[in-house]
Scaffold this motif. Structure first.
Motif, PDB file in Angstrom:
ATOM      1  N   ASN A   1      -6.980   5.507  -5.342  1.00 11.23           N
ATOM      2  CA  ASN A   1      -8.441   5.255  -4.892  1.00 11.23           C
ATOM      3  C   ASN A   1      -8.662   3.890  -4.486  1.00 11.23           C
ATOM      4  O   ASN A   1      -9.275   3.690  -3.298  1.00 11.23           O
ATOM      5  CB  ASN A   1      -9.395   5.627  -5.956  1.00 11.23           C
ATOM      6  N   ASN A   2      -8.035   2.965  -4.987  1.00 17.39           N
ATOM      7  CA  ASN A   2      -8.416   1.562  -4.531  1.00 17.39           C
ATOM      8  C   ASN A   2      -7.381   1.261  -3.261  1.00 17.39           C
ATOM      9  O   ASN A   2      -7.641  -0.107  -2.806  1.00 17.39           O
ATOM     10  CB  ASN A   2      -7.743   0.645  -5.654  1.00 17.39           C
TER      11      ASN A   2
ATOM     12  N   ASN B   1       0.754  -1.108   0.046  1.00 13.02           N
ATOM     13  CA  ASN B   1       0.047  -0.093  -0.104  1.00 13.02           C
ATOM     14  C   ASN B   1       0.874   1.112   0.022  1.00 13.02           C
ATOM     15  O   ASN B   1       1.456   1.503   0.993  1.00 13.02           O
ATOM     16  CB  ASN B   1      -0.933   0.000   1.232  1.00 13.02           C
ATOM     17  N   GLU B   2       1.051   1.815  -1.058  1.00 14.16           N
ATOM     18  CA  GLU B   2       1.890   3.048  -1.371  1.00 14.16           C
ATOM     19  C   GLU B   2       1.565   4.233  -0.249  1.00 14.16           C
ATOM     20  O   GLU B   2       2.144   4.892  -0.012  1.00 14.16           O
ATOM     21  CB  GLU B   2       2.126   3.384  -2.686  1.00 14.16           C
TER      22      GLU B   2
ATOM     23  N   SER C   1     -11.708  15.685   1.050  1.00 17.87           N
ATOM     24  CA  SER C   1     -10.554  16.552   1.217  1.00 17.87           C
ATOM     25  C   SER C   1      -9.338  15.833   1.750  1.00 17.87           C
ATOM     26  O   SER C   1      -8.295  15.820   1.305  1.00 17.87           O
ATOM     27  CB  SER C   1     -10.926  17.656   2.096  1.00 17.87           C
ATOM     28  N   THR C   2      -9.825  14.826   2.464  1.00 15.83           N
ATOM     29  CA  THR C   2      -8.595  13.924   2.884  1.00 15.83           C
ATOM     30  C   THR C   2      -8.212  13.267   1.860  1.00 15.83           C
ATOM     31  O   THR C   2      -6.877  12.860   1.714  1.00 15.83           O
ATOM     32  CB  THR C   2      -9.203  12.823   3.967  1.00 15.83           C
ATOM     33  N   LYS C   3      -9.072  12.467   1.004  1.00 17.62           N
ATOM     34  CA  LYS C   3      -8.470  11.719  -0.101  1.00 17.62           C
ATOM     35  C   LYS C   3      -7.662  12.364  -1.009  1.00 17.62           C
ATOM     36  O   LYS C   3      -6.730  12.056  -1.607  1.00 17.62           O
ATOM     37  CB  LYS C   3      -9.753  10.957  -0.722  1.00 17.62           C
ATOM     38  N   GLU C   4      -8.001  13.826  -1.180  1.00 13.78           N
ATOM     39  CA  GLU C   4      -7.318  14.762  -2.068  1.00 13.78           C
ATOM     40  C   GLU C   4      -5.959  14.869  -1.470  1.00 13.78           C
ATOM     41  O   GLU C   4      -4.926  14.804  -2.340  1.00 13.78           O
ATOM     42  CB  GLU C   4      -8.219  15.944  -2.389  1.00 13.78           C
ATOM     43  N   GLU C   5      -5.887  15.320  -0.407  1.00 10.56           N
ATOM     44  CA  GLU C   5      -4.718  15.737   0.357  1.00 10.56           C
ATOM     45  C   GLU C   5      -3.532  14.565   0.307  1.00 10.56           C
ATOM     46  O   GLU C   5      -2.426  14.684   0.171  1.00 10.56           O
ATOM     47  CB  GLU C   5      -4.740  16.190   1.639  1.00 10.56           C
ATOM     48  N   LEU C   6      -4.142  13.282   0.513  1.00  7.05           N
ATOM     49  CA  LEU C   6      -3.236  12.336   0.831  1.00  7.05           C
ATOM     50  C   LEU C   6      -2.682  11.621  -0.774  1.00  7.05           C
ATOM     51  O   LEU C   6      -1.715  11.036  -0.811  1.00  7.05           O
ATOM     52  CB  LEU C   6      -4.116  10.918   1.510  1.00  7.05           C
ATOM     53  N   SER C   7      -3.856  12.038  -1.711  1.00  9.41           N
ATOM     54  CA  SER C   7      -3.502  11.481  -3.168  1.00  9.41           C
ATOM     55  C   SER C   7      -2.233  12.484  -3.652  1.00  9.41           C
ATOM     56  O   SER C   7      -1.503  11.942  -4.240  1.00  9.41           O
ATOM     57  CB  SER C   7      -4.757  11.624  -3.988  1.00  9.41           C
TER      58      SER C   7
END
Length: 1019
Positions: free
Chosen positions: A586-587, A433-434, A571-577
């Motif tokens: 996303n996966n 998991n990168e 926003s969490t997903k965006e910042e972590l991406s």
């Protein structure tokens, strides 16, 4: 260090034979070895190697026949000395011809050889400094050295407890197998390596375990002071070579003056680091992290000077040491795969019989090294305290970087860390998991800022000798002993003075003058007439300037895992991406939620702790991640319920076999969850026999099956700590207790000169201790070595109790204190078993023919916190810790008003204000509590029995209990309450006892019923 340094340590291990008492008392097997040598036709060969035969009655020609030289000959050898000489010659000298000018020449007494004489003095002085105090008084203050034919082995911590040993070696084959196996292993090493250091490491590692493995008897070092095993003394003597190797020979006195360092490495503030946890994995990782930092620090010193430098904890029976040293020797080409496997079989067999874990590599997940380690080190030329402290600090940083930087990131770069992961088979590759990898890397930016700083204490013997001498004079010892005896006592007193007085003073002085700094997360600068404060860290997805970490509350969060419904916010997903540019991640978010829950705000140290068990989870090691995993461990591993094949049950089937169980997240409302468990699960009849035994039931009825197959929402935190361990650690044991052993030593020959002299020696010992240590025996290296070995073996048994037998998770096991998480199913059994591990009925534990003293007469006090899986773990750990302090102040008053203190367990719950305190010196009360609980689970004893007791009978029973009389009336009242609630089958046996702790007062009956109230409804 040069070869001689390790050769002298080898000689120290062989200066007495392991069967010293068998030989000295002429018991069966005393001549096995001599007969073995004759059968091997080696007598003449050995005789040709002895330079000076004056120690033998008929010269070297009868070396295999004689046991000692002529009486009156000042150089005559005692029987056990001859045996030690032959032992050394066969096992080492005839194999390693290259050592004939060193170790063998020392042992074989070449005439007019100053180096050999110095070496023998060095080992003899190490023997003296290592000696247990009672034996030392006999040998060096009263010169009473005649062996007594006494077969008792007394527990050093409680001398009134003893075992009668059989010094007969009944099976000649066992002894021969030991000798041949030992020789075979050494042969193989000598064919691969000529490095004396590697030889010493291997001998130190296998000597004692191989003796036990071959069913050979435990033997004391000295029958006149029968408190320690021969191996306690041999290993302690090897440790003291560190203080004699660079020592000097004083004028007008024999022996070597000690020169060296006593070192303590300590990580302060341990509880703050360990107790900060939301998940079981957090709790474990904090403890493991500190344990391994200390271990890798001392490992670097072990590689340099030998395993004997480590006094506490010990390398003996230490699975971490075994794994590291065998991997080290293999990588250095000193042993091959076959030899490694051969040694592993011996070590794993002994460890397995003690712990239930038959592979030492599996101990990598156990935090068994305390945050404080003590060592004895040599003082090399040009060395000083400051230089040594700097070296230890450098070694500490190496260890710190391995555990907090390299392993969590999966980027192993140093030789030390490669050694570590190789020894235990840790998978050093980055995970799959990168996102987790980059989050850990983000935290790694702050590793140097959050540096957990050690306190390092170094005592230089050269700098304190005058201080020690003055201390003895102030205590008036010069009025008891003559000048020469004081000089002899001074060096014996040195270790006691350092470890019990000087070190404590150094700790106090350090904390008065030097407060170890905490991380600085903010800087300020002046702008005009005011100051501007800036944060020195990034806060990813932070909605405010900064917030505290929600896991520990001690450091600022660096990542906000924002939450929307049950998922991460957009926003969490965006910042972590953004941390993984140019990739679609996303996966990866579903897997990320296993490690970082939506809604958490996590600081760098807490991220690193999760990185540790994330990385170790990829290795073949079982570490519970969540409190749900703990709650359901017995359920999954023993009950193994059958999930019905229905669509509505698929969710439950998937949940129970996930890597990490999260009941609340998956099933939501507990009421819904209970219905689902009840509807979808059933028990296989094949498992009921085991369950019936575990719960100690005569029969398993339908109600019981329904109760245990159902939903679980509780687990237990157990914190156990030894009562009065500080006193044991300082050897604060009254010397008069040892005088009571005299009657056994004297036997029927109490009128003989030897026995009268022996009695006088013990009187002199008591006089000295009254003067210099308040009547307590002196702390000695042998005592410290024996205590460390007893603690190591106790912690191995604790691991077996918790993880093998009761399906829990050890957070820390140190032999004295224990912290563990256990499923409710096995709670009461775990409490009892942990106490039995520490306090045996007769003061000893047994492994094959080997006896290990328990640390009697003290017991453990325990705090048990029954905790809901939805509760904030940090708060519950803190509450368990607070209540442990409370239970350590308990006083029990019995019918005759005698008092027992401490040695109790306090049970509490996160969902109740009740607390129950029960004694630990008599398990009948805990067993009674278990009986009431299981009858309640079986729907036999009514749940309302507590309310019935409290509302209708408590006041009357309390009044009668406070009087300490009329137990017959109390018994009738209790039986009436039980009968009203279908509890006629409860055997409510009790003593009329009351208790006090602070302002709290109660009695045993009240505490039992409150205990039932706390256990009721936990399943």
């Amino acid at each position: 260090m040069d070869d001689d340094f390790f050769l002298y340590k080898i000689y120290a291990l062989f200066h007495d034979p392991p069967h010293k008492m068998t030989v000295g008392m002429v018991r069966r097997g005393h001549d096995f070895f001599r007969e073995f040598i004759k059968n091997q036709k080696l007598c003449n060969y050995f005789a040709s190697k002895i330079y000076d035969c004056s120690g033998f009655s008929n010269g070297c020609k009868d070396i295999c026949e004689t046991k000692k030289g002529k009486r009156g000959d000042q150089r005559r050898l005692k029987a056990h000395e001859v045996e030690a000489l032959l032992f050394l010659m066969y096992l080492l000298c005839s194999v390693l011809e290259r050592t004939k000018d060193t170790i063998c020449s020392i042992a074989l007494q070449p005439p007019h050889n100053s180096n050999a004489e110095k070496a023998k003095d060095m080992v003899h002085s190490a023997d003296v400094y290592a000696s247990e105090f009672n034996r030392w008084v006999l040998n060096y203050l009263t010169n009473n050295r005649k062996m007594v034919k006494y077969s008792g082995f007394h527990n050093i911590f409680e001398p009134t407890l003893s075992k009668t040993l059989n010094y007969d070696i009944k099976n000649e084959n066992d002894f021969e197998d030991f000798v041949l196996k030992f020789r075979s292993i050494i042969d193989k090493l000598s064919s691969l390596s000529s490095d004396i250091k590697y030889l010493y490491f291997l001998i130190y590692t296998i000597y004692e375990p191989l003796w036990i493995y071959h069913n050979l008897p435990v033997e004391v070092e000295d029958s006149r002071a029968p408190y320690f095993t021969i191996f306690d003394h041999l290993y302690a003597t090897a440790s003291m070579i560190n203080w004699t190797y660079y020592g000097t020979r004083p004028q007008n006195r024999s022996g070597i003056e000690p020169k060296g360092f006593y070192v303590v490495i300590d990580i302060p503030g341990v509880q703050e680091i360990v107790n900060s946890a939301r998940k079981a994995g957090d709790y474990w990782a904090g403890s493991w992290m500190l344990s391994m930092i200390i271990w890798l620090t001392v490992w670097q010193l072990i590689k340099e000077y030998g395993p004997d430098v480590l006094l506490a904890p010990t390398a003996r029976f230490n699975p971490l040491y075994y794994a590291m040293v065998l991997s080290y020797l293999k990588n250095k080409g000193a042993i091959d795969d076959d030899t490694k496997s051969e040694v592993e079989n011996v070590l794993n067999t002994i460890l397995g019989e003690l712990s239930g874990i038959y592979d030492y590599k599996q101990f990598i997940k156990e935090a068994i090294i305390p945050a404080t380690a003590s060592l004895v080190l040599p003082k090399e030329p040009d060395s000083c305290s400051i230089k040594l402290e700097q070296k230890v600090l450098e070694y500490y940083r190496n260890a710190y970087n391995c555990i907090l930087k390299e392993i969590p990131s999966g980027q192993i770069t140093t030789e030390l860390c490669n050694e570590f992961i190789s020894a235990f088979g840790i998978n050093s590759q980055q995970g799959n998991n990168e996102l987790i990898d980059v989050i850990i890397n983000e935290a790694e930016k702050y590793v140097d800022k959050v540096l957990i700083r050690p306190a390092i204490y170094v005592v230089d013997i050269d700098e304190i000798k005058e201080e020690v001498n003055e201390d003895l004079k102030e205590k008036g010892v010069d009025k008891i002993l003559n000048c020469n005896d004081i000089n002899i006592l001074e060096n014996q007193y040195l270790f006691h003075y350092i470890t019990t007085k000087l070190y404590r003073k150094m700790v106090k002085d350090r904390y008065k003058t030097e407060i170890l700094p905490k991380p600085q997360w903010f800087t300020s600068r002046k702008m005009g007439s005011s100051y501007v404060v800036n944060r020195d860290f990034n806060y990813i997805n932070g909605r405010r300037d900064w917030e505290y970490c929600t896991v520990c509350g001690n450091e600022p969060a660096i990542i906000n895992f924002g939450k929307e419904d049950d998922d991460y916010s957009e926003s969490t997903k965006e910042e972590l991406s953004k941390l993984v540019p140019n990739q679609n991640v996303n996966n990866l978010f579903d897997d990320l939620k296993v490690w970082f829950k939506p809604g958490e705000k996590v600081g760098p140290l807490c991220i690193i702790k999760r990185g540790l068990y994330y990385r170790l989870h990829n290795s073949p090691l079982k570490v519970f991640r969540s409190t749900d995993d703990i709650a359901y461990s017995y359920y999954k591993e023993v009950l193994q319920p059958i999930i019905k094949d229905a669509k509505e049950c698929e969710e439950l089937k998937d949940l129970l076999y996930e890597d990490e169980i999260n009941i609340y997240e998956k099933l939501g409302n507990p009421i819904k969850a209970r219905k689902l468990f009840s509807k979808c699960t059933e028990l296989d009849d094949k498992t009921l026999g085991c369950v019936q035994k575990d719960y100690e039931l005569d029969e398993v009825n339908k109600a019981f099956k329904n109760a245990i197959k159902g939903y679980r929402e509780f687990y237990a935190i157990i914190k156990a700590d030894v009562d009065d361990m500080t006193e044991s650690a300082r050897a604060e044991i009254e010397a008069e207790k040892y005088f009571e052993v005299i009657s056994g030593l004297l036997g029927l020959k109490s009128n003989s000169y030897t026995h009268k002299s022996l009695a006088c020696s013990y009187v002199k010992m008591i006089t000295i201790t009254n003067s210099i240590s308040n009547g307590y025996i002196l702390m000695t290296p042998t005592y410290r070595v024996a205590l460390s070995a007893a603690m190591m073996i106790t912690l191995l048994r604790d691991i077996k109790t918790v993880e093998v037998e009761n399906h829990g998770q050890i957070i820390y096991a140190g032999g004295d204190d224990v912290v563990t998480l256990v499923p409710i199913d096995r709670l009461i059994d775990t409490i009892i078993d942990l106490e039995e591990n520490f306090v045996s009925e007769d003061g000893f534990f047994k492994a094959r023919n080997w006896y290990i003293p328990s640390i009697s007469p003290h017991g453990r006090s325990m705090s048990v916190r029954i905790t809901n899986i939805a509760d904030f773990m940090t708060n519950e750990i803190q509450k368990a810790t607070e209540l442990l302090s409370k239970v350590k102040k308990v006083k029990w008053y019995l019918e005759d008003r005698t008092v027992k203190e401490k040695f109790s367990v306090i049970i509490s719950s996160s969902r109740s204000s009740y607390e129950s305190i029960l004694p630990m010196w008599d398990f009948k009360y805990l067993r009674l509590l278990k009986s009431m609980w299981t009858l309640n689970l079986s729907n036999v004893l009514s749940s309302s029995v507590f309310e019935d007791y409290e509302e209708g009978f408590k006041e009357l029973i309390d009044d009668e209990m406070s009087k300490g009389k009329n137990s017959e009336l109390i018994e009738k009242l209790i039986n009436y309450v039980l009968a009203r609630n279908n509890g006629k089958g409860v055997n409510f046996e009790f003593d009329t006892m009351t208790l006090e702790t602070g302002e709290y007062k109660s009695n045993i009956v009240d505490e039992i019923f409150k205990g039932f109230r706390l256990m009721r409804g936990t399943l």
